[in-house]
Scaffold this motif. Structure first.
Motif, PDB file in Angstrom:
ATOM      1  N   THR A 190       0.825  -1.207   0.000  1.00  0.00           N
ATOM      2  CA  THR A 190       0.000   0.000   0.000  1.00  0.00           C
ATOM      3  C   THR A 190       0.860   1.259   0.000  1.00  0.00           C
ATOM      4  O   THR A 190       0.472   2.280  -0.559  1.00  0.00           O
ATOM      5  CB  THR A 190      -0.936   0.014   1.226  1.00  0.00           C
ATOM      6  OG1 THR A 190      -0.166  -0.072   2.420  1.00  0.00           O
ATOM      7  CG2 THR A 190      -1.927  -1.130   1.169  1.00  0.00           C
ATOM      8  N   TRP A 199       2.021   1.579  -3.542  1.00  0.00           N
ATOM      9  CA  TRP A 199       0.888   1.999  -4.371  1.00  0.00           C
ATOM     10  C   TRP A 199       0.660   3.501  -4.260  1.00  0.00           C
ATOM     11  O   TRP A 199       0.456   4.189  -5.260  1.00  0.00           O
ATOM     12  CB  TRP A 199      -0.363   1.233  -3.937  1.00  0.00           C
ATOM     13  CG  TRP A 199      -1.598   1.581  -4.692  1.00  0.00           C
ATOM     14  CD1 TRP A 199      -1.964   1.125  -5.926  1.00  0.00           C
ATOM     15  CD2 TRP A 199      -2.635   2.482  -4.266  1.00  0.00           C
ATOM     16  NE1 TRP A 199      -3.177   1.671  -6.285  1.00  0.00           N
ATOM     17  CE2 TRP A 199      -3.603   2.512  -5.293  1.00  0.00           C
ATOM     18  CE3 TRP A 199      -2.842   3.243  -3.129  1.00  0.00           C
ATOM     19  CZ2 TRP A 199      -4.755   3.281  -5.211  1.00  0.00           C
ATOM     20  CZ3 TRP A 199      -3.981   4.016  -3.039  1.00  0.00           C
ATOM     21  CH2 TRP A 199      -4.928   4.027  -4.072  1.00  0.00           C
ATOM     22  N   ARG A 200       0.733   4.035  -3.026  1.00  0.00           N
ATOM     23  CA  ARG A 200       0.552   5.473  -2.842  1.00  0.00           C
ATOM     24  C   ARG A 200       1.664   6.265  -3.530  1.00  0.00           C
ATOM     25  O   ARG A 200       1.412   7.270  -4.193  1.00  0.00           O
ATOM     26  CB  ARG A 200       0.519   5.817  -1.354  1.00  0.00           C
ATOM     27  CG  ARG A 200      -0.875   5.751  -0.746  1.00  0.00           C
ATOM     28  CD  ARG A 200      -0.855   6.076   0.731  1.00  0.00           C
ATOM     29  NE  ARG A 200      -2.199   6.252   1.258  1.00  0.00           N
ATOM     30  CZ  ARG A 200      -3.043   5.278   1.501  1.00  0.00           C
ATOM     31  NH1 ARG A 200      -2.678   4.026   1.253  1.00  0.00           N
ATOM     32  NH2 ARG A 200      -4.258   5.520   1.986  1.00  0.00           N
ATOM     33  N   ASN A 202       1.117   6.440  -7.220  1.00  0.00           N
ATOM     34  CA  ASN A 202       0.027   7.365  -7.556  1.00  0.00           C
ATOM     35  C   ASN A 202       0.430   8.816  -7.355  1.00  0.00           C
ATOM     36  O   ASN A 202       0.008   9.698  -8.108  1.00  0.00           O
ATOM     37  CB  ASN A 202      -1.215   7.034  -6.721  1.00  0.00           C
ATOM     38  CG  ASN A 202      -2.053   5.938  -7.345  1.00  0.00           C
ATOM     39  OD1 ASN A 202      -2.629   6.104  -8.415  1.00  0.00           O
ATOM     40  ND2 ASN A 202      -2.100   4.792  -6.686  1.00  0.00           N
ATOM     41  N   TRP A 203       1.267   9.070  -6.358  1.00  0.00           N
ATOM     42  CA  TRP A 203       1.757  10.431  -6.153  1.00  0.00           C
ATOM     43  C   TRP A 203       2.655  10.864  -7.313  1.00  0.00           C
ATOM     44  O   TRP A 203       2.640  12.028  -7.712  1.00  0.00           O
ATOM     45  CB  TRP A 203       2.522  10.520  -4.831  1.00  0.00           C
ATOM     46  CG  TRP A 203       1.640  10.346  -3.619  1.00  0.00           C
ATOM     47  CD1 TRP A 203       0.273  10.211  -3.609  1.00  0.00           C
ATOM     48  CD2 TRP A 203       2.056  10.267  -2.251  1.00  0.00           C
ATOM     49  NE1 TRP A 203      -0.187  10.057  -2.317  1.00  0.00           N
ATOM     50  CE2 TRP A 203       0.868  10.090  -1.470  1.00  0.00           C
ATOM     51  CE3 TRP A 203       3.290  10.326  -1.613  1.00  0.00           C
ATOM     52  CZ2 TRP A 203       0.924   9.975  -0.077  1.00  0.00           C
ATOM     53  CZ3 TRP A 203       3.337  10.221  -0.235  1.00  0.00           C
ATOM     54  CH2 TRP A 203       2.166  10.047   0.520  1.00  0.00           C
ATOM     55  N   ALA A 232      -7.037   3.857  -9.630  1.00  0.00           N
ATOM     56  CA  ALA A 232      -7.363   4.822  -8.578  1.00  0.00           C
ATOM     57  C   ALA A 232      -8.005   6.049  -9.219  1.00  0.00           C
ATOM     58  O   ALA A 232      -7.589   6.483 -10.292  1.00  0.00           O
ATOM     59  CB  ALA A 232      -6.102   5.227  -7.820  1.00  0.00           C
ATOM     60  N   PRO A 286      -5.496  10.507  -5.836  1.00  0.00           N
ATOM     61  CA  PRO A 286      -4.092  10.246  -5.474  1.00  0.00           C
ATOM     62  C   PRO A 286      -3.883   9.876  -4.016  1.00  0.00           C
ATOM     63  O   PRO A 286      -2.761   9.597  -3.606  1.00  0.00           O
ATOM     64  CB  PRO A 286      -3.399  11.580  -5.795  1.00  0.00           C
ATOM     65  CG  PRO A 286      -4.461  12.606  -5.699  1.00  0.00           C
ATOM     66  CD  PRO A 286      -5.722  11.941  -6.151  1.00  0.00           C
ATOM     67  N   HIS A 287      -4.951   9.855  -3.197  1.00  0.00           N
ATOM     68  CA  HIS A 287      -4.839   9.564  -1.766  1.00  0.00           C
ATOM     69  C   HIS A 287      -3.854  10.514  -1.086  1.00  0.00           C
ATOM     70  O   HIS A 287      -3.011  10.105  -0.272  1.00  0.00           O
ATOM     71  CB  HIS A 287      -4.452   8.100  -1.535  1.00  0.00           C
ATOM     72  CG  HIS A 287      -5.600   7.154  -1.714  1.00  0.00           C
ATOM     73  ND1 HIS A 287      -6.201   6.945  -2.937  1.00  0.00           N
ATOM     74  CD2 HIS A 287      -6.274   6.378  -0.821  1.00  0.00           C
ATOM     75  CE1 HIS A 287      -7.192   6.075  -2.785  1.00  0.00           C
ATOM     76  NE2 HIS A 287      -7.263   5.721  -1.521  1.00  0.00           N
ATOM     77  N   ASN A 288      -3.947  11.760  -1.446  1.00  0.00           N
ATOM     78  CA  ASN A 288      -3.203  12.848  -0.814  1.00  0.00           C
ATOM     79  C   ASN A 288      -3.984  14.119  -1.125  1.00  0.00           C
ATOM     80  O   ASN A 288      -4.076  14.528  -2.296  1.00  0.00           O
ATOM     81  CB  ASN A 288      -1.780  12.916  -1.369  1.00  0.00           C
ATOM     82  CG  ASN A 288      -0.962  14.041  -0.761  1.00  0.00           C
ATOM     83  OD1 ASN A 288      -1.387  15.197  -0.722  1.00  0.00           O
ATOM     84  ND2 ASN A 288       0.229  13.719  -0.286  1.00  0.00           N
ATOM     85  N   PHE A 310      -2.009  11.488   3.546  1.00  0.00           N
ATOM     86  CA  PHE A 310      -2.126  10.091   3.127  1.00  0.00           C
ATOM     87  C   PHE A 310      -3.525   9.705   2.660  1.00  0.00           C
ATOM     88  O   PHE A 310      -3.723   8.602   2.162  1.00  0.00           O
ATOM     89  CB  PHE A 310      -1.727   9.168   4.289  1.00  0.00           C
ATOM     90  CG  PHE A 310      -0.424   9.531   4.919  1.00  0.00           C
ATOM     91  CD1 PHE A 310       0.777   9.192   4.312  1.00  0.00           C
ATOM     92  CD2 PHE A 310      -0.387  10.246   6.111  1.00  0.00           C
ATOM     93  CE1 PHE A 310       1.985   9.537   4.887  1.00  0.00           C
ATOM     94  CE2 PHE A 310       0.818  10.598   6.702  1.00  0.00           C
ATOM     95  CZ  PHE A 310       2.016  10.248   6.088  1.00  0.00           C
ATOM     96  N   MET A 311      -4.509  10.588   2.871  1.00  0.00           N
ATOM     97  CA  MET A 311      -5.890  10.251   2.542  1.00  0.00           C
ATOM     98  C   MET A 311      -6.622  11.469   2.002  1.00  0.00           C
ATOM     99  O   MET A 311      -6.054  12.539   1.854  1.00  0.00           O
ATOM    100  CB  MET A 311      -6.609   9.725   3.788  1.00  0.00           C
ATOM    101  CG  MET A 311      -6.573   8.208   3.939  1.00  0.00           C
ATOM    102  SD  MET A 311      -7.464   7.338   2.622  1.00  0.00           S
ATOM    103  CE  MET A 311      -9.153   7.794   2.982  1.00  0.00           C
TER     104      MET A 311
END
Length: 358
Positions: free
Chosen positions: A234, A237-238, A241-242, A281, A284-286, A338-339
């Motif tokens: 994970t 993965w982040r 995506n970043w 996704a 970007p979970h940020n 992070f989210m």
């Protein structure tokens, strides 16, 4: 409500603005301009059923901010904030029920009433910290208890908030959501800077950090939680995506791609390494990269200005309440690295912004 609010302001000729409210209006305007200049305009303005996070949603959150800020006075704020805390208790109790009675099925993931484990963790984080704020202020009564004699018979007015804080903390850790756990620790740690010259509060802050650490360690000794919390996939993965988000930001730096358009950026700069992880996704979970992708540097500057305004507003509060509000702001801002937020948590965040600006 907006019509009544606007009519009242118009009659009184009172359209009070502040640092926070002006920056929110500016962010709303720039987001709309970015959507018009972007790709997939319909999705940018109205989003979809899964996220519901487009300009239409942002517009109503800004209206909500103005209405709450201008209508609520004095003890109204205690009732307003304690309603969030009470909703957090209901959500937490549902999560405990799911965990204890439904989670024997390994395919079942406990989510409370918000439909997602990460959302559950964020909601527990925010409502738990609001309970801390109300506990420290200590002048709060529950809005659901109308009988004064019943209230006076209570041995400890603070007991309810202590229970909510403990239950939210347990659920937060049980979710294994690193974003919320790190946010909580960062929020508590931030108090050491506020209380660096106050030995009593500084000591209590360090003691709270120690208790949180050992309590978390004990709960996280559960094998399934350890496996979830320390999954390297994970993290990878982040980071991938970043990287994709950063490529998109460099291509359209000023106004971005418009809201809800990360999927387009993801498709254009897709990294094949993602196929062995979570393949797709839409975010970007940020939160900060998301704002840069959607509204560019101009929108991001206004977003940061809102945050700066929130921290500046802390100066007018007494020490105990300032501690709780600082912890809330730092926790959600670190969590956002992070989210991302949902409508549920945005209602709390914009409500607290209104409280800070009232």
């Amino acid at each position: 409500l907006f019509v009544f609010w606007f009519g009242g302001r118009l009659i009184k000729k009172d359209f009070r603005q502040s640092h926070i409210s002006l920056c929110l209006l500016g962010f709303l305007a720039i987001s709309g301009l970015a959507n018009l200049n972007g790709i997939g305009r319909y999705n940018s303005f109205f989003s979809g059923l899964e996220r519901m996070d487009g300009w239409f949603n942002l517009f109503h959150l800004v209206l909500y901010f103005y209405i709450v800020r201008d209508y609520l006075k004095g003890r109204d704020w205690n009732v307003f904030l304690s309603l969030f805390v009470f909703s957090g208790l209901i959500n937490t109790l549902m999560a405990f029920y799911q965990r204890l009675f439904l989670a024997q099925d390994h395919n079942y993931v406990f989510t409370g009433l918000v439909g997602n484990t990460a959302y559950l963790a964020t909601y527990s984080l925010l409502t738990g910290l609001l309970a801390v704020k109300l506990l420290l202020k200590s002048s709060v009564r529950l809005p659901i208890i109308e009988d004064e004699t019943l209230w006076k018979k209570a041995k400890n007015k603070k007991g309810f908030y202590i229970v909510v804080i403990v239950l939210n903390f347990i659920i937060l850790v049980l979710t294994g959501s690193r974003a919320s756990i790190i946010g909580l620790l960062a929020g508590v740690f931030s108090l050491t800077f506020l209380n660096i010259r106050n030995f009593k509060y500084g000591f209590l802050t360090l003691l709270a950090l120690g208790c949180l650490f050992f309590a978390s360690t004990d709960i996280l000794s559960i094998p399934e939680l350890k496996a979830k919390l320390f999954r390297s996939e994970t993290i990878k993965w982040r980071l991938l995506n970043w990287q994709i988000a950063w490529e998109g930001i460099q291509e359209r730096p000023l106004l971005g791609w418009g809201q809800e358009n990360f999927e387009i950026v993801n498709a254009k700069y897709y990294n094949p390494e993602l196929k062995d992880l979570e393949a797709w996704a839409d975010n970007p979970h940020n939160t900060y990269l998301q704002v840069l992708i959607e509204s560019g540097i101009i929108g991001f500057s206004l977003y940061l200005a809102v945050i700066v305004g929130a921290f500046r507003a802390l100066r007018r509060f007494a020490l105990k309440e300032k501690m709780a509000l600082l912890m809330f702001l730092v926790a959600i801002l670190v969590h956002n690295i992070f989210m991302f937020n949902s409508l549920n948590t945005n209602l709390i965040f914009f409500g607290v912004l209104a409280y800070l600006d009232a």
